[in-house]
Design a protein around this motif. Structure first.
Motif: not given
Length: 431
Positions: A25-26, A129-132, A153-155, A331-334
């Motif tokens: 994840a990052n 933690f994914v999505g937090r 946001v961790i993706g 544009a991009q976003g997690v």
């Protein structure tokens, strides 16, 4: 991004396990203050000792300062305070969600922290933690008065972006989130480097609806900076990986490869899970584009495989539903979990099509004065009488010629020789 090159050597001693599957994840930091704290984290799991390695390079931490990094309850970074509290109970006056403390001499060089797995630090399930959000504080992690200076946001990460040399990425990425108790999510959209004129930004909000029998999700978005003379494709992409700022590290559209899903427009029954159609409703007075669509097709946060930790991408031109290129990724976003309300309610006087296809047959213009509006189509404009026009909303469905292709990888099983990946990454990160 060149700040991660230093992690190559440092993490080579931290990750040594090779297995069929992996966790990766990052999280790419967005500054919240003029201090301009930037950088990011790469997260990997070592199953043998049940630890997580948080590799990081963080810039602009003041000399001799110690800045804490903590995991938040939510993945909502609409504001600096919308990610909620720090996860976990307090232990010796420190939160369970403490990740590490950063110092200027180490953070900017590339370093890593090893964190034990716990009920608060885990890569799947409802506590994942994914999505937090990860947040950086302007003091150590145990200081209750510390302020947030950067967040992300961790993706779910794209395997081709990893800079962890001994990490196997030929299997399935097990980083995920699943909870039937999560009823809302949000993606804050940031402009990519593909934007040449006005930066595109905004949000997409996900609201789970159920009547006890059927369940679906309403996707609502408000976006500024889009060209209002064309519709714009919008999709859920496979990875929540914003490492490459041109928008390509998010991979291709999210889909179920086992079902042989092909790209299409709603309501096509075998379209990709991430195919959300087009944005084509514009408020020309305030330069805002709006989108809303309700469907059960893409599942919910409680689905076995779902959209949390993936990304939303807005494209430069209309999605025609075929293999035609979609133009640059603007544009991009997690996508992160939230319990907050939609960041900004969409205007109530907008009427959205049942399916967001935006057929390029003409133009529909709605002019609103006070609380009354009329609508005309293809060359006809309806206008109400009154003294002040509150807003003008134009739904444009004109398509443009296709000139570029930006489709990236669309599965989590990309295999390439390690040395090829490293060389390609270094070349791209130095651009």
């Amino acid at each position: 991004m060149k700040q991660f090159i230093a992690i190559l050597v440092l993490l080579s001693v931290a990750i040594s396990s090779v297995s069929a599957d992996y966790v990766y994840a990052n999280c790419m930091m967005v500054p919240t203050t003029p201090a301009n704290i930037t950088g990011g984290f790469q997260i990997a799991y070592t199953p043998e000792d049940q630890t997580y390695t948080f590799g990081y390079t963080i810039y602009n931490i003041p000399s001799k300062a110690s800045y804490g990094v903590v995991l938040r309850e939510l993945g909502d970074i609409t504001t600096s305070s919308s990610a909620g509290g720090i996860v976990g109970a307090m232990v010796d006056s420190c939160p369970g969600g403490q990740i590490t403390n950063l110092t200027s001499d180490l953070a900017s060089l590339g370093f890593y922290a090893v964190v034990n797995a716990s009920q608060y630090i885990v890569h799947n399930g409802p506590n994942s933690f994914v999505g937090r959000a990860l947040t950086i504080l302007d003091s150590h992690a145990c200081d209750p008065q510390a302020n947030i200076v950067a967040h992300c946001v961790i993706g779910i990460a794209n395997p081709i972006t990893t800079l962890i040399p001994k990490m196997n990425t030929t299997g399935a990425n097990l980083a995920s989130f699943k909870s039937s108790m999560t009823n809302a999510a949000v993606a804050v959209l940031y402009p990519t480097t593909a934007v040449s004129a006005v930066p595109v930004s905004g949000f997409m909000y996900f609201q789970v609806n159920t009547d006890g029998i059927t369940t679906n999700v309403t996707f609502s978005a408000a976006i500024t900076g889009l060209d209002n003379t064309t519709a714009h494709g919008v999709h859920i992409h496979a990875f929540g990986d914003l490492m490459w700022r041109n928008g390509t590290s998010v991979g291709g559209h999210w889909k179920n490869a086992a079902l042989n899903q092909t790209h299409g427009l709603p309501p096509a029954s075998n379209r990709e899970l991430g195919d959300l159609g087009n944005i084509c409703v514009f408020d020309n007075v305030n330069n805002v584009a709006y989108y809303q669509y309700t469907t059960s097709y893409s599942g919910t946060p409680g689905s076995e495989v779902n959209f949390i930790g993936r990304s939303i991408v807005v494209h430069g031109i209309r999605d025609s539903g075929n293999a035609t290129a979609l133009g640059p990724r603007l544009a991009q976003g997690v996508i992160g979990i939230t319990t907050n309300a939609i960041p900004k309610a969409l205007p109530k006087d907008i009427s959205f099509a049942t399916e967001p296809v935006c057929t390029p047959a003409g133009t529909t213009t709605t002019t609103t004065t006070g609380t009354t509006s009329t609508t005309g189509t293809t060359g006809t404009t309806g206008t109400t009488t009154g003294t002040t026009a509150a807003s003008t909303t134009t739904s444009t469905t004109t398509s443009r010629p296709t000139t570029t292709t930006t489709t990236g990888p669309n599965s989590s099983s990309i295999v390439a020789p390690a040395f090829t990946i490293v060389i390609a990454l270094i070349a791209m990160l130095l651009l």
